[in-house]
Design an enzyme around this catalytic site. Sequence first.
Site, short mmCIF file in Angstrom:
data_model
loop_
_atom_site.label_atom_id
_atom_site.label_comp_id
_atom_site.label_asym_id
_atom_site.label_seq_id
_atom_site.Cartn_x
_atom_site.Cartn_y
_atom_site.Cartn_z
N MET A 131 0.85 -1.20 0.00
CA MET A 131 0.00 0.00 0.00
C MET A 131 0.88 1.24 0.00
O MET A 131 0.44 2.33 0.36
CB MET A 131 -0.92 0.00 1.22
CG MET A 131 -1.89 -1.18 1.21
SD MET A 131 -3.42 -0.87 2.10
CE MET A 131 -2.82 -0.52 3.73
N GLU A 138 12.02 -0.44 4.96
CA GLU A 138 12.98 -1.54 4.75
C GLU A 138 12.27 -2.92 4.71
O GLU A 138 12.73 -3.82 4.01
CB GLU A 138 14.02 -1.47 5.88
CG GLU A 138 15.27 -2.25 5.66
CD GLU A 138 15.92 -2.11 4.27
OE1 GLU A 138 16.00 -0.99 3.73
OE2 GLU A 138 16.35 -3.15 3.73
N GLY A 139 11.17 -3.04 5.42
CA GLY A 139 10.44 -4.32 5.39
C GLY A 139 9.97 -4.64 3.97
O GLY A 139 10.13 -5.77 3.48
N HIS A 140 9.37 -3.64 3.31
CA HIS A 140 8.92 -3.86 1.92
C HIS A 140 10.11 -4.16 1.01
O HIS A 140 10.05 -5.02 0.13
CB HIS A 140 8.22 -2.61 1.38
CG HIS A 140 6.97 -2.23 2.11
ND1 HIS A 140 6.91 -1.14 2.96
CD2 HIS A 140 5.74 -2.78 2.12
CE1 HIS A 140 5.68 -1.05 3.45
NE2 HIS A 140 4.95 -2.02 2.96
N SER A 181 4.41 0.99 8.15
CA SER A 181 4.15 2.34 7.63
C SER A 181 3.48 3.20 8.69
O SER A 181 3.65 4.40 8.75
CB SER A 181 3.26 2.27 6.39
OG SER A 181 3.83 1.36 5.46
N GLN A 189 -10.14 -2.30 2.88
CA GLN A 189 -9.63 -2.91 4.11
C GLN A 189 -9.58 -1.92 5.28
O GLN A 189 -9.01 -2.22 6.32
CB GLN A 189 -8.29 -3.61 3.88
CG GLN A 189 -7.13 -2.69 3.53
CD GLN A 189 -5.90 -3.50 3.11
OE1 GLN A 189 -5.84 -4.02 2.00
NE2 GLN A 189 -4.90 -3.59 3.98
O1 PAF Z 1 -0.02 -5.67 3.89
C1 PAF Z 1 -0.42 -4.77 3.11
O2 PAF Z 1 0.28 -3.80 2.83
C2 PAF Z 1 -1.80 -4.88 2.52
O3 PAF Z 1 -2.70 -5.45 3.40
C3 PAF Z 1 -1.82 -5.61 1.15
C4 PAF Z 1 -1.39 -7.07 1.31
C5 PAF Z 1 -0.92 -4.91 0.17
C6 PAF Z 1 -3.24 -5.62 0.59
O4 PAF Z 1 -3.72 -4.31 0.40
#
Ligand code: PAF
Length: 282
Positions: free
Chosen positions: A35, A40-42, A191, A66
Site C-alpha cells: 500500500m 525496509e520491510g517492503h 508504515s 480494508q
Molecule cells: O499488507 C499490506 O500492505 C496490505 O494489506 C496488502 C497485502 C498490500 C493488501 O492491500
Amino acid sequence: MAQSILPAVRDVTALRDAVRAWRKAGLRVGLVPTMGALHEGHLSLVRAAKERCDRVVASLFVNPRQFAPHEDFERYPRDEGGDSQMLAGAGCDLLFAPERGVMYPEGFATSVIVADVSVPLEGDFRPHFFGGVATVVTKLLLQCLPDVALFGEKDYQQLLVIKKLARDLDIPVEILGCPTVREHDGLAMSSRNAYLSEDERRIAGRLNLILHDAIKAVRHGAPIADAEAEASRHLTAAGFTVVDYVAIRHAETLAPVSDASSARILAAAWLGKTRLIDNMAV
Ligand code: PAF
C-alpha cells in the site's frame, strides 16, 4: 498523477502484457503487493523476490476496502515518487499503481471471504479487514499471475489468510512469507510507525520485548493463559493505552493451544491513536 522513476503501469491490460512477455521469454516473475509508504520491510520483500525471480513487480494501491469508515484511509501516508525510487533501488522492475476505478469499477460487487483463519484476533477487532485484504489480494494475484507473491510475516494472520485463499481458489502462485524487519530496538517496521510521537515511539519498542518475555515464560513452563495475561499487564504498565489481545495460538490454524509446540504469539495494542501489531514463533 505522481511521477514514477520505475516503469509504471496503471491498468490491468498493460500489467498483463508486461508479465506475459516475460513469461513467454521463460522468466520467473515475483509480485510484492504493497500500500506504499515503503520501508525496509517492503524492500526486503523486493530483494527476496529478486533472489527467486528474474523480474519483480510491486503493486501500490491503498485499498479502501480494508479500512473501516473510522480508520485511517484518508491520512494513510502516500508518496508514489519516493516509493518508486526506493523500489528501483531494491531491484524492482515494474510498478503497478492502479487508480481506485481500475480495482473497483462502477458496479463492483464481489468479495472474497476466507473463513476460520480470518475470524479470531484481528477478525474480532477489525471485522471488515480480511474481507478487504482477501478481495484485493485475489484481484492482484489474478491480474498479475506471478510465479511467487511475497508478504511480510509482520502481518502474520494476513499471511495465513492469503495462503488459504490461494490454495482454496486454485490460484497458481506460491505464497511466500518473509521475516519481519525490525528497528534497532526490535519494533517491527510498519508504515503506521510514522504516526507515533517521540514518547510513543520510545514505548513502542517494548512490545516485542514483552512478547519475548512471554515466550520465555512459556518455555519455562508457565501456563499459556498466565503468560498472555502477564504480557498484557506489562504492556499496560509500559504505557500502551489499550491492549486488544495477546494470544498464543497454533501457528497454522490460530486455534487456542494447550502446549507451546507449533505455537505463535500474536499481539495488538494501541499507543494513543496508533495501533501496533507484532508476532513471533514460540
Ligand atoms: O499488507 C499490506 O500492505 C496490505 O494489506 C496488502 C497485502 C498490500 C493488501 O492491500
